[in-house]
Design a protein around this motif. Structure first.
Motif, short mmCIF file in Angstrom:
data_model
loop_
_atom_site.label_atom_id
_atom_site.label_comp_id
_atom_site.label_asym_id
_atom_site.label_seq_id
_atom_site.Cartn_x
_atom_site.Cartn_y
_atom_site.Cartn_z
N HIS A 71 73.70 -19.94 1.50
CA HIS A 71 72.38 -19.59 0.97
C HIS A 71 72.45 -19.15 -0.48
CE1 HIS A 71 70.50 -20.01 4.90
NE2 HIS A 71 71.54 -19.37 5.40
N ARG A 72 73.61 -18.67 -0.90
CA ARG A 72 73.80 -18.33 -2.30
C ARG A 72 73.81 -19.61 -3.14
NH1 ARG A 72 78.47 -13.54 -2.19
NH2 ARG A 72 77.53 -12.31 -0.53
N PHE A 90 64.89 -11.89 -16.44
CA PHE A 90 65.78 -11.64 -15.31
C PHE A 90 67.21 -11.96 -15.69
CE2 PHE A 90 63.98 -15.92 -14.78
CZ PHE A 90 65.12 -16.70 -14.64
N ILE A 91 68.12 -11.38 -14.93
CA ILE A 91 69.56 -11.58 -15.15
C ILE A 91 70.12 -12.43 -14.02
CG2 ILE A 91 71.82 -10.47 -15.23
CD1 ILE A 91 70.26 -9.94 -17.72
N LEU A 92 70.73 -13.54 -14.38
CA LEU A 92 71.43 -14.40 -13.43
C LEU A 92 72.75 -14.73 -14.09
CD1 LEU A 92 70.81 -15.87 -10.66
CD2 LEU A 92 70.41 -17.90 -12.04
N GLU A 93 73.82 -14.08 -13.65
CA GLU A 93 75.07 -14.14 -14.40
C GLU A 93 76.27 -14.37 -13.48
OE1 GLU A 93 77.63 -11.08 -17.17
OE2 GLU A 93 75.46 -11.24 -17.51
N LYS A 94 77.10 -15.30 -13.91
CA LYS A 94 78.33 -15.59 -13.17
C LYS A 94 79.40 -14.58 -13.56
CE LYS A 94 81.50 -19.39 -12.12
NZ LYS A 94 81.80 -20.81 -12.36
N ILE A 95 80.10 -14.07 -12.57
CA ILE A 95 81.15 -13.10 -12.82
C ILE A 95 82.50 -13.70 -12.49
CG2 ILE A 95 79.71 -11.06 -12.46
CD1 ILE A 95 80.76 -10.89 -9.63
N VAL A 150 67.28 -22.36 -8.50
CA VAL A 150 67.07 -21.89 -9.86
C VAL A 150 67.29 -23.03 -10.85
CG1 VAL A 150 67.96 -20.38 -11.67
CG2 VAL A 150 67.64 -19.50 -9.36
N ALA A 151 68.37 -23.79 -10.66
CA ALA A 151 68.70 -24.87 -11.58
C ALA A 151 67.63 -25.96 -11.61
CB ALA A 151 70.05 -25.48 -11.20
N ILE A 152 67.03 -26.22 -10.45
CA ILE A 152 66.06 -27.32 -10.35
C ILE A 152 64.64 -26.88 -10.71
CG2 ILE A 152 64.97 -28.95 -8.76
CD1 ILE A 152 67.63 -28.98 -7.20
N GLY A 163 61.08 -18.14 4.96
CA GLY A 163 61.01 -19.55 4.58
C GLY A 163 62.06 -20.03 3.61
N GLY A 164 63.09 -19.25 3.35
CA GLY A 164 64.19 -19.71 2.53
C GLY A 164 64.09 -19.34 1.06
N VAL A 165 65.11 -19.75 0.29
CA VAL A 165 65.24 -19.32 -1.11
C VAL A 165 64.11 -19.82 -1.99
CG1 VAL A 165 67.75 -19.10 -0.96
CG2 VAL A 165 66.74 -21.29 -1.63
N LYS A 166 63.42 -20.89 -1.59
CA LYS A 166 62.32 -21.40 -2.41
C LYS A 166 61.19 -20.40 -2.54
CE LYS A 166 59.79 -23.78 1.32
NZ LYS A 166 60.66 -23.29 2.42
N ASN A 167 61.14 -19.44 -1.63
CA ASN A 167 60.06 -18.46 -1.66
C ASN A 167 60.44 -17.16 -2.37
OD1 ASN A 167 58.15 -20.03 -0.32
ND2 ASN A 167 59.01 -19.49 1.68
N ILE A 168 61.65 -17.09 -2.93
CA ILE A 168 62.04 -15.87 -3.65
C ILE A 168 61.17 -15.67 -4.89
CG2 ILE A 168 63.86 -14.77 -5.02
CD1 ILE A 168 65.90 -15.83 -3.05
N LYS A 169 61.05 -16.68 -5.72
CA LYS A 169 60.29 -16.54 -6.97
C LYS A 169 58.82 -16.21 -6.72
CE LYS A 169 59.65 -20.12 -9.77
NZ LYS A 169 58.20 -20.24 -10.05
#
Length: 301
Positions: free
Chosen positions: A66-67, A89-94, A74-76, A234-240
């Motif tokens: 799910h990650r 917002f912050i979206l950062e790879k560690i 996000v990419a699409i 309903g999944g990640v599409k509903n986060i935003k």
């Protein structure tokens, strides 16, 4: 932490406790000294913050998938989205040492402690923090973001898994009574999980310490996670869209931040001079065990 009692000869099955955070800034004395009003008046720079590691084959074979779904979403579909509710917002790879990918590419690794501090600081500056499924329910990030004052965002799954902590006929609650407050409170959402919909989809009551209706403490002492956690159906599409709608309602955000602030002290462990002085995770564990050993009667006071 879940201490279960069934028959008189079976006092408990397992105890769920919060993950340990050893940062001095989140010791009980610090959390207890923070005025409740600060939990919702502290300025936030970001709408949400999400740190993620490298994608790998293992991610497609377990609940971390799910990650990956979220990153793909996000990419699409977030390409032209710079703000959520008027805030960046912050979206950062560690990296493996806790630093950002840009730090690692430039060779500036730094100390892991400092990188960890920076993540917690970013959480404290953010309104929402997604805590998507990991290797097990729950995950350390869930408790970290609460201590930092960031509202956790979880995915909701309807699972048919029978809760391990069900009470017998002497316990006074049947399954429908116990699960009714989770999910949407109807027959379709009686077994809510924030982890998975399959046979490993442990319910909220069996995954999070002292959850409401877990029968691990007197009812007025159990934690109502739903009072502050943002649940995504309903999944990640509903986060935003969910976060965008919430960002339009500052009264609701502040209500959730206040409820979060009321329980944050239960997710920290006193060490050194703070040990056994304040109400914290350890004192809650003891209270839970005492509650079970006394057949559900509250002898904690």
């Amino acid at each position: 932490g879940n201490v279960n009692h069934y028959d008189n000869d079976e006092l408990f099955e397992h105890l769920i406790v919060p993950y340990f955070n050893d940062e001095p800034g989140y010791q009980p004395s610090i959390i207890h000294s923070r005025p409740l009003s600060l939990w919702y008046t502290h300025p936030r720079k970001y709408s949400f913050a999400y740190f993620y590691g490298s994608t790998n084959r293992r991610m497609t074979r377990n609940y971390r998938i799910h990650r990956q779904y979220f990153l793909e979403e996000v990419a699409i579909n977030w390409k032209k989205v710079g703000l959520i509710g008027g805030k960046p917002f912050i979206l950062e790879k560690i990296g493996h040492d806790g630093g950002s990918e840009s730090d690692i590419e430039s060779g500036q690794h730094g100390e892991q402690t400092q990188k960890r501090y920076n993540q917690m600081k970013t959480y404290s500056q953010s309104v929402f923090c997604p805590t998507l499924p990991g290797d097990s329910p729950p995950q350390k990030r869930f408790f970290d973001v609460i201590l930092a004052g960031c509202i956790p965002v979880v995915l909701v799954f309807n699972t048919n898994t029978k809760a391990a902590n069900h009470l017998n006929s002497d316990g006074g609650r049947n399954d429908s009574e116990r699960y009714g407050d989770f999910g949407k409170g109807d027959s379709k959402h009686n077994h809510t999980s924030w982890f998975s919909a399959d046979s490993n989809g442990y319910t909220v009551q069996d995954s999070y310490p002292w959850a409401k209706h877990s029968s691990t403490l007197p009812p007025d002492r159990e934690i109502d996670y739903e009072s502050f956690v943002v649940q995504i159906y309903g999944g990640v599409k509903n986060i935003k869209p969910t976060l965008e709608a919430l960002m339009e309602n500052q009264t609701e955000i502040q209500r959730r931040q206040l409820e979060l602030g009321k329980v944050a002290k239960y997710f920290t462990y006193g060490a050194g001079e703070d040990a056994h002085v304040y109400e914290d995770a350890f004192s809650m564990m003891l209270e839970s065990v005492i509650y079970s050993l006394n057949s559900g009667k509250d002898y904690s006071g």
